[in-house]
Design a protein around this motif. Structure first.
Motif, PDB file in Angstrom:
ATOM      1  N   SER A  53       0.868  -1.186   0.152  1.00 31.67           N
ATOM      2  CA  SER A  53      -0.187  -0.254  -0.359  1.00 31.67           C
ATOM      3  C   SER A  53       1.052   0.673   0.086  1.00 31.67           C
ATOM      4  CB  SER A  53      -1.494   0.122   1.097  1.00 31.67           C
ATOM      5  OG  SER A  53      -1.895  -1.149   1.051  1.00 31.67           O
ATOM      6  N   PRO A  54       0.203   2.027  -0.664  1.00 29.95           N
ATOM      7  CA  PRO A  54       1.267   3.156  -0.607  1.00 29.95           C
ATOM      8  C   PRO A  54       1.172   3.884   0.386  1.00 29.95           C
ATOM      9  CG  PRO A  54      -1.032   3.648  -1.479  1.00 29.95           C
ATOM     10  CD  PRO A  54      -0.793   2.561  -1.163  1.00 29.95           C
ATOM     11  N   LEU A  55       2.682   4.846   0.842  1.00 27.47           N
ATOM     12  CA  LEU A  55       2.447   5.439   2.048  1.00 27.47           C
ATOM     13  C   LEU A  55       2.037   6.825   2.536  1.00 27.47           C
ATOM     14  CD1 LEU A  55       4.390   6.102   5.062  1.00 27.47           C
ATOM     15  CD2 LEU A  55       5.529   7.489   3.550  1.00 27.47           C
ATOM     16  N   THR A  56       1.475   7.224   1.253  1.00 28.95           N
ATOM     17  CA  THR A  56       0.565   8.836   0.960  1.00 28.95           C
ATOM     18  C   THR A  56      -0.339   8.986   0.324  1.00 28.95           C
ATOM     19  OG1 THR A  56       2.902  10.013   1.218  1.00 28.95           O
ATOM     20  CG2 THR A  56       0.996  11.413   0.264  1.00 28.95           C
ATOM     21  N   ASP A  57      -1.634   9.095   1.310  1.00 29.21           N
ATOM     22  CA  ASP A  57      -2.892   9.217   0.268  1.00 29.21           C
ATOM     23  C   ASP A  57      -2.958  11.107  -0.153  1.00 29.21           C
ATOM     24  OD1 ASP A  57      -5.464   9.967  -0.033  1.00 29.21           O
ATOM     25  OD2 ASP A  57      -6.248   9.877   1.451  1.00 29.21           O
ATOM     26  N   ARG A  58      -2.663  10.700  -1.045  1.00 28.89           N
ATOM     27  CA  ARG A  58      -1.902  11.821  -2.539  1.00 28.89           C
ATOM     28  C   ARG A  58      -3.300  13.018  -2.366  1.00 28.89           C
ATOM     29  NH1 ARG A  58       2.823  12.832  -3.137  1.00 28.89           N
ATOM     30  NH2 ARG A  58       2.429  14.518  -5.070  1.00 28.89           N
ATOM     31  N   ALA A  59      -4.575  12.976  -2.315  1.00 28.19           N
ATOM     32  CA  ALA A  59      -5.819  12.956  -1.996  1.00 28.19           C
ATOM     33  C   ALA A  59      -5.346  14.380  -0.754  1.00 28.19           C
ATOM     34  CB  ALA A  59      -6.777  12.865  -2.618  1.00 28.19           C
ATOM     35  N   ALA A  60      -5.185  13.302   0.125  1.00 24.05           N
ATOM     36  CA  ALA A  60      -5.189  13.776   1.576  1.00 24.05           C
ATOM     37  C   ALA A  60      -4.421  15.072   1.308  1.00 24.05           C
ATOM     38  CB  ALA A  60      -5.291  12.588   2.537  1.00 24.05           C
ATOM     39  N   LEU A  61      -3.175  14.586   0.695  1.00 26.34           N
ATOM     40  CA  LEU A  61      -2.058  15.363   1.141  1.00 26.34           C
ATOM     41  C   LEU A  61      -2.494  17.093  -0.025  1.00 26.34           C
ATOM     42  CD1 LEU A  61       1.288  16.562   0.934  1.00 26.34           C
ATOM     43  CD2 LEU A  61       1.739  15.235  -0.957  1.00 26.34           C
ATOM     44  N   THR A  62      -3.144  16.845  -1.153  1.00 24.87           N
ATOM     45  CA  THR A  62      -3.515  17.858  -1.767  1.00 24.87           C
ATOM     46  C   THR A  62      -4.418  18.712  -1.649  1.00 24.87           C
ATOM     47  OG1 THR A  62      -3.277  16.860  -3.989  1.00 24.87           O
ATOM     48  CG2 THR A  62      -4.897  18.756  -4.408  1.00 24.87           C
ATOM     49  N   ARG A  63      -5.730  17.880  -0.731  1.00 24.05           N
ATOM     50  CA  ARG A  63      -6.327  18.725   0.502  1.00 24.05           C
ATOM     51  C   ARG A  63      -5.141  19.796   1.695  1.00 24.05           C
ATOM     52  NH1 ARG A  63      -9.130  13.597  -0.385  1.00 24.05           N
ATOM     53  NH2 ARG A  63      -8.533  13.162   2.385  1.00 24.05           N
ATOM     54  N   ASN A  64      -5.071  18.892   1.866  1.00 23.65           N
ATOM     55  CA  ASN A  64      -3.676  20.099   3.027  1.00 23.65           C
ATOM     56  C   ASN A  64      -3.690  20.549   2.737  1.00 23.65           C
ATOM     57  OD1 ASN A  64      -4.609  17.931   5.137  1.00 23.65           O
ATOM     58  ND2 ASN A  64      -2.431  16.330   4.763  1.00 23.65           N
ATOM     59  N   ARG A  65      -3.110  20.841   1.713  1.00 27.69           N
ATOM     60  CA  ARG A  65      -1.829  21.843   0.588  1.00 27.69           C
ATOM     61  C   ARG A  65      -2.919  22.812   0.429  1.00 27.69           C
ATOM     62  NH1 ARG A  65       2.210  18.049  -2.434  1.00 27.69           N
ATOM     63  NH2 ARG A  65       3.755  17.568  -1.090  1.00 27.69           N
ATOM     64  N   ALA A  66      -4.561  22.263  -0.245  1.00 31.37           N
ATOM     65  CA  ALA A  66      -5.139  23.470  -0.607  1.00 31.37           C
ATOM     66  C   ALA A  66      -5.893  24.326   0.824  1.00 31.37           C
ATOM     67  CB  ALA A  66      -6.205  23.180  -1.083  1.00 31.37           C
ATOM     68  N   ARG A  67      -5.488  23.723   2.214  1.00 29.30           N
ATOM     69  CA  ARG A  67      -6.472  24.279   3.037  1.00 29.30           C
ATOM     70  C   ARG A  67      -5.372  25.520   4.047  1.00 29.30           C
ATOM     71  NH1 ARG A  67      -7.842  20.531   8.000  1.00 29.30           N
ATOM     72  NH2 ARG A  67      -4.952  19.743   7.296  1.00 29.30           N
ATOM     73  N   ALA A  68      -4.186  25.280   3.909  1.00 30.02           N
ATOM     74  CA  ALA A  68      -3.094  25.800   3.933  1.00 30.02           C
ATOM     75  C   ALA A  68      -3.021  26.543   3.673  1.00 30.02           C
ATOM     76  CB  ALA A  68      -1.424  24.967   4.032  1.00 30.02           C
ATOM     77  N   ARG A  69      -3.222  27.181   2.536  1.00 26.62           N
ATOM     78  CA  ARG A  69      -3.475  28.276   1.812  1.00 26.62           C
ATOM     79  C   ARG A  69      -4.448  29.106   1.852  1.00 26.62           C
ATOM     80  NH1 ARG A  69      -2.439  23.976  -3.109  1.00 26.62           N
ATOM     81  NH2 ARG A  69       0.069  24.401  -3.618  1.00 26.62           N
ATOM     82  N   ARG A  70      -5.632  28.711   2.244  1.00 21.31           N
ATOM     83  CA  ARG A  70      -6.814  28.873   2.515  1.00 21.31           C
ATOM     84  C   ARG A  70      -6.495  29.899   3.487  1.00 21.31           C
ATOM     85  NH1 ARG A  70      -9.771  24.748   1.020  1.00 21.31           N
ATOM     86  NH2 ARG A  70     -10.005  24.236   2.985  1.00 21.31           N
ATOM     87  N   MET A  71      -5.605  29.160   4.179  1.00 16.80           N
ATOM     88  CA  MET A  71      -4.590  30.099   6.162  1.00 16.80           C
ATOM     89  C   MET A  71      -4.366  30.611   6.184  1.00 16.80           C
ATOM     90  SD  MET A  71      -5.093  26.203   8.220  1.00 16.80           S
ATOM     91  CE  MET A  71      -4.599  26.970   9.777  1.00 16.80           C
ATOM     92  N   GLY A  72      -3.469  30.673   5.051  1.00 12.74           N
ATOM     93  CA  GLY A  72      -2.548  32.061   4.232  1.00 12.74           C
ATOM     94  C   GLY A  72      -1.030  31.307   5.006  1.00 12.74           C
ATOM     95  N   HIS A  73      -0.941  30.294   4.210  1.00 12.07           N
ATOM     96  CA  HIS A  73       0.169  29.284   4.257  1.00 12.07           C
ATOM     97  C   HIS A  73       1.803  30.098   5.301  1.00 12.07           C
ATOM     98  CE1 HIS A  73       3.819  27.650   2.155  1.00 12.07           C
ATOM     99  NE2 HIS A  73       3.519  26.562   2.990  1.00 12.07           N
ATOM    100  N   VAL A  74       1.065  29.118   6.425  1.00 15.70           N
ATOM    101  CA  VAL A  74       2.978  29.335   7.261  1.00 15.70           C
ATOM    102  C   VAL A  74       4.363  28.655   6.409  1.00 15.70           C
ATOM    103  CG1 VAL A  74       3.892  28.660   8.957  1.00 15.70           C
ATOM    104  CG2 VAL A  74       1.880  29.329   9.224  1.00 15.70           C
ATOM    105  N   ASP A  75       4.636  29.831   6.108  1.00 10.61           N
ATOM    106  CA  ASP A  75       6.085  29.120   5.217  1.00 10.61           C
ATOM    107  C   ASP A  75       7.391  29.979   5.711  1.00 10.61           C
ATOM    108  OD1 ASP A  75       6.790  31.858   5.054  1.00 10.61           O
ATOM    109  OD2 ASP A  75       5.898  31.750   2.801  1.00 10.61           O
ATOM    110  N   LEU A  76       7.317  29.785   6.271  1.00  9.52           N
ATOM    111  CA  LEU A  76       8.951  29.372   7.325  1.00  9.52           C
ATOM    112  C   LEU A  76       9.427  28.468   7.106  1.00  9.52           C
ATOM    113  CD1 LEU A  76      11.075  30.998  10.049  1.00  9.52           C
ATOM    114  CD2 LEU A  76       9.857  28.680  10.962  1.00  9.52           C
ATOM    115  N   PHE A  77       9.339  27.411   6.614  1.00 10.82           N
ATOM    116  CA  PHE A  77      11.202  26.206   6.125  1.00 10.82           C
ATOM    117  C   PHE A  77      10.901  26.548   5.322  1.00 10.82           C
ATOM    118  CE2 PHE A  77       9.146  25.139  10.859  1.00 10.82           C
ATOM    119  CZ  PHE A  77      10.309  25.089  10.952  1.00 10.82           C
TER     120      PHE A  77
END
Length: 279
Positions: free
Chosen positions: A9-33
């Motif tokens: 089985s894959p390690l990463t759920d790509r659909a969930a990762l895409t949703r997480n990144r989209a939510r981060a953009r809506r929250m004002g992406h914390v881009d420190l790192f």
């Protein structure tokens, strides 16, 4: 981390990762790192006696990296990278390799996209990242439920990540990195920041129901008790491990190691010469 032909089985759920990144953009992406990584990459490029004219960047946050490197082609970190063979003299893999099911495949594709003697620079989170949070959550869940759920992505050690460069066909491979401590009010403040970074739990095997409040409360207490911020014990501190990978597309112009048995001086003779010089 699996290969394309691996049936696990894959390690990463790509659909969930895409949703997480989209939510981060809506929250004002914390881009420190991302900023730390970009600064470090710019410093490293400045030390290379070469001008790169056709760079490409692989990342989950193209907006940030396109602003920092406006001359680069920026592509998403998909399983198949949108990079033409031999089209680039520099490929940067920017804070996405830790989410790859096939990190070697990502490096192989980057190598194919490089011209002869082109440079690959990768940066990803390493194995010490959030080890404090991992331990606190594991202890709390074991106490409350008697079990464990995958909550924090397993990330590679620097030695293992460096070995990926050789497996990916890169010449002159180097892996190095550093740790960055970050201070938060509590576990919940940290969790919000991770969501705003786009680094929330997107593992395929993650728990698919809300975590019990008692688990989170106990984890917060364990984190506060065992990992207080040294400068302000009312806060907690966690580690982010950044690993940098450097390799070159093979070229006949690059230095080559000697074949075994071709050395002109034995190690014993060299050590004897050193001892004589020290007397």
């Amino acid at each position: 981390m699996s290969s394309p032909t691996d049936q696990r089985s894959p390690l990463t759920d790509r659909a969930a990762l895409t949703r997480n990144r989209a939510r981060a953009r809506r929250m004002g992406h914390v881009d420190l790192f991302h900023r730390i990584a970009a600064d470090e990459i710019e410093d490293r490029l400045a030390e290379v006696n070469r001008r790169f004219t056709a760079p490409a960047i692989v990342t989950g946050f193209p907006e940030f990296w396109a602003r920092r490197f406006p001359q680069a082609k920026v592509v998403p970190d998909e399983d198949r990278l949108d990079l033409a063979p031999g089209a680039h003299d520099l490929v940067i893999h920017a804070l996405a390799l830790h989410w790859a099911d096939d990190p070697v495949g990502q490096i192989v594709q980057a190598r194919r996209a490089l011209r002869e003697d082109g440079l690959f620079l990768g940066v990803c989170f390493g194995n010490q990242t959030l080890h404090e949070l991992r331990a606190a959550l594991a202890q709390a869940e074991a106490e409350v439920t008697g079990g464990l759920s995958p909550r924090i992505l397993p990330m590679g050690e620097i030695r293992d990540l460096g070995a990926l460069l050789q497996r990916g066909g890169m010449a002159l491979p180097v892996a190095d990195g550093f740790s960055q401590r970050a201070s938060y009010r509590d576990l919940f403040h940290l969790a919000r920041d991770l969501r705003a970074m786009g680094e929330g739990n997107a593992m395929a095997a993650r728990l698919r129901r809300p975590t019990r409040r008692e688990v989170l409360a106990r984890a917060a207490a364990h984190l506060a008790a065992h990992h207080p911020d040294r400068d302000d014990p009312s806060r907690v501190a966690v580690t982010f491990d950044l690993v940098f990978l450097t390799g070159w597309a093979p070229s006949d112009s690059q230095p080559k190691p000697l074949r075994p048995g071709t050395a002109q001086t034995s190690l014993a003779d060299a050590l004897n010469d050193i001892r004589k010089q020290q007397k």
